[in-house]
Every structure is written in structure tokens, then in C-alpha cells.
Design an enzyme around this catalytic site. Sequence first.
Site, PDB file in Angstrom:
ATOM      1  N   ILE A 186     -21.912  15.519  19.208  1.00  0.00           N
ATOM      2  CA  ILE A 186     -22.676  16.655  19.732  1.00  0.00           C
ATOM      3  C   ILE A 186     -24.153  16.541  19.376  1.00  0.00           C
ATOM      4  O   ILE A 186     -25.032  16.826  20.177  1.00  0.00           O
ATOM      5  CB  ILE A 186     -22.092  17.987  19.199  1.00  0.00           C
ATOM      6  CG1 ILE A 186     -20.725  18.261  19.832  1.00  0.00           C
ATOM      7  CG2 ILE A 186     -23.039  19.152  19.474  1.00  0.00           C
ATOM      8  CD1 ILE A 186     -20.015  19.481  19.285  1.00  0.00           C
ATOM      9  N   ASP A 216       2.079  16.149  -5.320  1.00  0.00           N
ATOM     10  CA  ASP A 216       2.207  17.537  -4.878  1.00  0.00           C
ATOM     11  C   ASP A 216       0.964  18.330  -5.272  1.00  0.00           C
ATOM     12  O   ASP A 216       0.572  19.273  -4.601  1.00  0.00           O
ATOM     13  CB  ASP A 216       3.439  18.203  -5.506  1.00  0.00           C
ATOM     14  CG  ASP A 216       4.731  17.565  -4.999  1.00  0.00           C
ATOM     15  OD1 ASP A 216       4.653  16.783  -4.026  1.00  0.00           O
ATOM     16  OD2 ASP A 216       5.790  17.843  -5.581  1.00  0.00           O
ATOM     17  N   GLU A 255      -4.295   8.681  -0.922  1.00  0.00           N
ATOM     18  CA  GLU A 255      -3.259   9.654  -1.339  1.00  0.00           C
ATOM     19  C   GLU A 255      -2.200   9.833  -0.249  1.00  0.00           C
ATOM     20  O   GLU A 255      -1.647  10.915  -0.098  1.00  0.00           O
ATOM     21  CB  GLU A 255      -3.895  11.009  -1.656  1.00  0.00           C
ATOM     22  CG  GLU A 255      -4.872  10.958  -2.774  1.00  0.00           C
ATOM     23  CD  GLU A 255      -4.251  11.396  -4.078  1.00  0.00           C
ATOM     24  OE1 GLU A 255      -4.628  10.825  -5.088  1.00  0.00           O
ATOM     25  OE2 GLU A 255      -3.387  12.270  -4.071  1.00  0.00           O
ATOM     26  N   GLY A 291       0.836  -1.192   0.000  1.00  0.00           N
ATOM     27  CA  GLY A 291       0.000   0.000   0.000  1.00  0.00           C
ATOM     28  C   GLY A 291       0.865   1.233   0.000  1.00  0.00           C
ATOM     29  O   GLY A 291       1.355   1.675  -1.038  1.00  0.00           O
TER      30      GLY A 291
END
Lengths: 369, 401
Positions: free
Chosen positions: B352, B252, B378, B135
Amino acid sequence: MADFTLDEDQRQIQDMARKFAANELRPIARECDEEAVAPSEVLDKVWELGFCANAIPENYGGYDLGRSALTSAIMVEELAWGDLGLTMAALSPLLMMVPILEFGADEQKEEWLPKFCGERFFPGTAAIMEPRIVFDPLELGTTVETQGENVVISGKKCMVPLADQAEHILVYASPRNGDAPQPVKAVIVDRNTPGLSIGPKEKNLGLNALPLFPVAFDQCVVPASRCVGRDRGIDYMKLLNLSRANLSAMAVGVARASHEYALTYAKERFAFGEPIACRQSIAFMLAEAAMEIDGMRLLAWRAAWRLDRNEDATKDAGLAKMYCAEQAMKVVDYGVQILGGHGYIREHPVEMWFRNGRSFSITEGLAIG
Amino acid sequence: MIDFELKPETKQLQQMTAAVANGVFRPVSRYYDDHEHEKVKELYALVESMTPPVRKETEGEGKKRSGRGLAQGPEPNVALVVSMEELAWGDTGILLCWPQRGLGNSAIEAVGTPEQKARFAGKFAAMAITEPGAGSDTAAITSTARLDPETNEWIINGEKIFVTSGYHCDAVVVWATLDKSKGRAAIKSFVVEKGVPGMTVTKVEKKLGIRASDTAAIVFEDCRIPYDNILGSPEIQNRGEAGLGGVMKTFDATRPGVAAMAIGVARAALEFTKTKLESEGHTFPYGRSPLHLNAIQKSILEMEAELEVARLLNLRAASMLDTGIRNSLEASMAKAKAGRAATLVTQKCVEILGPIGYSREHLVEKWLRDCKITDIFEGTGQIQMLIIARSILGFSRDMLK
């Protein structure tokens, strides 16, 4: 457009402040912490950088180079990297100068601003913090009551910088006229006003180089003309936001100092045959700190940028201050942790940054730019 | 000069994508979560309607034009992350199905030749990196590419998993090694078009979230593709990332995209939570000392600050790309912060909101599931931390494992 690069002026100021911090502040930081002093030579040296006079218009004796919260944020990050206590002490005059410059009536500017344009350090200061739990600058316990031509101030303040040297103190207080909350006033009070008493110098967890004092006001009578902005008053929230942006930037500086030191140490300190930085448990703390420091800086800059645009920065400055205070504490904690036992020893500076870093979630209004 | 203001063109795109997110994505968000892997008809119809396609501008233009529909205007990468945040606010799974916006397309745009860019224009290209045994450790991949000198074709063999859009896409950019003994340097990427004999989609995964988007397993058995389908140089050079044909550079540009997704979903959850709380009289006083906030207020403000930090780090990474400054470190910071912060934000919002957050009558539980992937694909948050740590320490892979 979205841009995160400094312009030429900002780069020069950053560079100048960085060198100054490295040459003038860092070498004496430990000694000043141990002895709890801010040497007057240092205050004078910072003064000579012109942070007051540059911002003051020419007709009041300054150089009229303008004032920018963003440029100030860039500068104070560097200075606070050198030493937080000394930086706050040296920039203390701004606590008085900025509110007058921003909101002072014309005759107040004429009277006070030239004092900040002299050759020597002018010890201006302000009293905002109060000695009680869960202090909130939006709920000041110190009161100011109008009585004819005068105002009467009562209450207790603490953490007032340089109160021993300053001839005047800018006092923030809540008007007491009926039940409805009124805008906070800033009043210029002479130190020898009857009823004003300055207590012995405070001893705190950190910020030792910054001389802080408790100041009590017992029915201090001051001419109403000493209220900054006279009847118009001040925009207290804006001053608070300017302060929060500035303190946030200082938090970045302190965090960076600790992070850089820990990073260097982790590369040089060997354990199990290799630098401790080769272990993920250490390396990831350093990575996280680097990431958070960048994030803190961007938040601080954005708050300052918004202030420079004259927009309401209450949300940006509030979030920046809260976030930067928390993350600074985390980063300085990592600094001590990475050095381990050595971090606990006062031979290394990380324990000092750890103590100083704790101040950001406590202080309000102790820096402004 | 430091400026946090977006360009007018970017703001326009932001408004446009916000309208799409609200008008097109949101209404079908639950449907495609329930109907996992069904092709998102609304999305294809939308893309059809967006003619003339921005793609045409790709060819011959400078690098400022990445050719992806959203990366446009004077600050294309900033525009991309800003608009992706909006669309992810609408639905992340559906956003991932956006035809021609696959990871493979990013790779082709980053390292493809003009000829390749033209040939694969208009094709929805997925990226196949992960294998059952590899991976994050991309250097360990075992899929092979062998050149048949007689036919001048590459022969691909191996099994790939977790291929985002591998089922609905038109082509797959496959990472394979030319020589397993030569490590990372020998890993190259190849464009394999759908329908080529020897390529079989063997499985479509059932997932925690982003269910609108398919995630496929693909097997390659003596799959022959033209020589010119290799991305980058076929030479095995021992020069770090260059060995991967420069495809690592893709990240990038794409990591800020994933960070933007994370921020978008988390913002959706936070906005929903705030609205619910406000309707019951809760207020969020930004100017007060945090000491005066109650637990709910403190949580909300902290979440806002976390997302704001992630957004600013991400805008910085994107703007560096726009100005041509290498941003690997900053992109990893943005991805790490956004993935982590967003995951925690969506979890906290469900907490919440209590039963409302947990109920499938509302989308918050779905956002929690959707958001989790942003801290994984990613490059997991941990891989980002490795990249950041190596970068700030100046350490090689060997020094920090």
C-alpha cells in the site's frame, strides 16, 4: 481480568439453547428449507424460552431479567447452529421490541412492550434492507418527512421478516428536511396504512425457512407519535451495532454446524484406504476452520461485551460483522468442498448451510439481541 | 466470566513496556538492523537499571510466578503477551536479545528442579533443538547424550543450528537423545553453560530479518556437563511428550509469546500505514457497509480485523495458562493465526505504501522482514495446523502425518 469462560447463567443458557437447537430446530431444518416455512409451533416453542418477556421490565409485564448482548450472542450461536432461518424467524419480534425497549418514550413502552409479554408468539418485525445494489444501512433510500402532526414515509424495503403475519412494522427511514443528513428514524407503521403494500413472499438463495417480504411505502401517512423515542429519536448506530454483534454470533453458529458435520464426515469417509481426514489437504481445511470459528466467536463476543458496557461499539461490531461474514462463507464453502460431490447433494445439509452462510455479508439489521 | 478488560496491573505493565518500546527500542531499531549481531548495549543498560530484578520472586513461589520479568501480576501470562506485543512493536530483534528471556529460560522454568532454577538464575539461556538434518521433526535429532558412569557426567555430541541468541547467551538448553533407537521417548534436554570445553559456536547466521538477534550454530564434541544438568527425568518412558522431559510443554507458554511478537510488529506496520494514509486525507469508516469501502479502506479494515482476531485468540491462550487450563490447542491456534496474519499484514502495508514502504528510509520494509520469522520459529504455521488438526480430529501422529 482477561477471561474467556462463561459464567454459570451463561452456561445454562448456552446449554438450554444447544439442546433446543438439537432437538427442535435441527430435525426439521431441511424440511423447512425445502418447503420454505417457519411452522408456528416452532415459533411458539422458541417464544416459550422467554427471550422477549425476560428482557422487559416488570411494570410492562415482563420478568425484568435484564438484557445482555453477550448472553444473546451466546444463545443465538447455538440456535443458528440448529437452523439460521428458523432462528431469525422466531427471534424476529426482537427487531421491534429492542428498539422500543432501548429508546421508546414512556407511553410507547406502555403501549407496545406488554404485547411482547403474552403467552403466544407476537410477530413483531422491522424493515431496514432495501432492494438495491451496494445497500448501506447508513444511506437509507426510504424517507420520512414531517408534516404537522404526521410523518410521511416513502420508499421500498425488502427482506422484511414475517411481514405477512405482523400487524405492525418498524420502518427505518431517513428524514428529508433540507440537505443536512439527519439521524435515521424508526417509525411503527400499521400494516393496513394506506400506501403500504406487501409484495409476494421472496424467494432467495437461502434463509428459506425465514418468510421474507418486500414492502413498499407510497406516501404512507403515520402519526408522528409513532416515531420511536418521539423527538429524542433513536441511537440508530447502536441498534445497528447490536444487530451486527448478533448476526456475527449467528454466523459462528452456522459455520460451526458445517464444520462439525464436515469433520465427522472426513473421519468416516475412506479414500485410498484411510479416512480422508488423514490427508493434510483435508485436515488443514478443518484446522483452519476450527481456528477461524474460535476467532469469529471472540470478535462477536467482544463487540457484544462492549455494547453491554454501553461503550461505542461501532468499530468492534463493524469489524466483527465484516470478518464473521467472510469467514463464515469460507467455512461453509469448506464444508461443501470436504464432502465433495456428496456436499452438493441435498441429502446432506452442508449445501443448505452454504446458501444460508452467504447471507451474512448481505443482511443488516435482521437480528438483534 | 467473560471479560476483555485487562487488570490494572497488566495495563500498567503495558504502558511501561510501550514507553520502553518507543523510547529505547525504536530509536536504535534501524542501527541494529544495519549492524547485525552487535550486542544491543541499550538493552543491557536497561536491564541493569531495572533493579531489583523480578527474578528473585521465582524461588519457592507457586507456578503463577514464571520468573520472567514481564510475566508478572495477577494474570502473568496475559501480562507477558500484552507487554511482548508492545516491545515487539518497538523492535522484535531487540526484544529477542532480552537477557534472561531466552527460550532456554522458559524450559528451565517449566521443568527445572528448584535447585536447577536457583543454579541457572540470572543466566541467559538459549534453546538448541534444530539440527542440519532435523527441524520441525524433533524426533529425528541425532545429537547424543551419554552418561559416563565413572565421572557421573553427561557427554554431549552433535551439531545444532538456528540457536536463537546462541552467540550472546550464557547457557544453552540442548536437546539430545539417550538412545536413537528409542525415538522421541529418549530425547532429553540438558543445560550446557558457555565456556565448557567441547562446545564451540561455529557460525552466526546472516538473516532476512531480526538482525539484532543472533542465530548461531553450535558444535558439541565430547562436551562434558554435570549429571544434574539434565532437565526432567533421565528415564526413557514411552509416554508421548513426557519423553521429551516435558519440555514440549514449554511451547504452550512460549507460542503465545511469539504470537504476541507477530501482532506487535504487524501493528507497528499497520499504524504507520494508517498514519501516512490519514495524512493524505484517507479515512476509515468502521460503521459503513464493506461494500462501500474502496480497496485501501477494505484492506486496512480487514487487516485490523485479522490482527484483532489473532490478539483475542492469543489472550485466550494466555489466560488459560493463567488459570491452569491446558492450552496446547489454543496456543497453536493463536500462533498459527498471528504468524500468518501478521506476515500478510506487513506485506500488504509495504504494498500500500509503495516506494515509501519499500524504502529503507522507513521501518516498514524492516518490519516485513522481521515479521516473517514469527510464522517460522517455535513451530511453523504448518506445524501448528498439524497440531490443531490432530487435536480436533483426535488423531495420533501416525494417523495424520
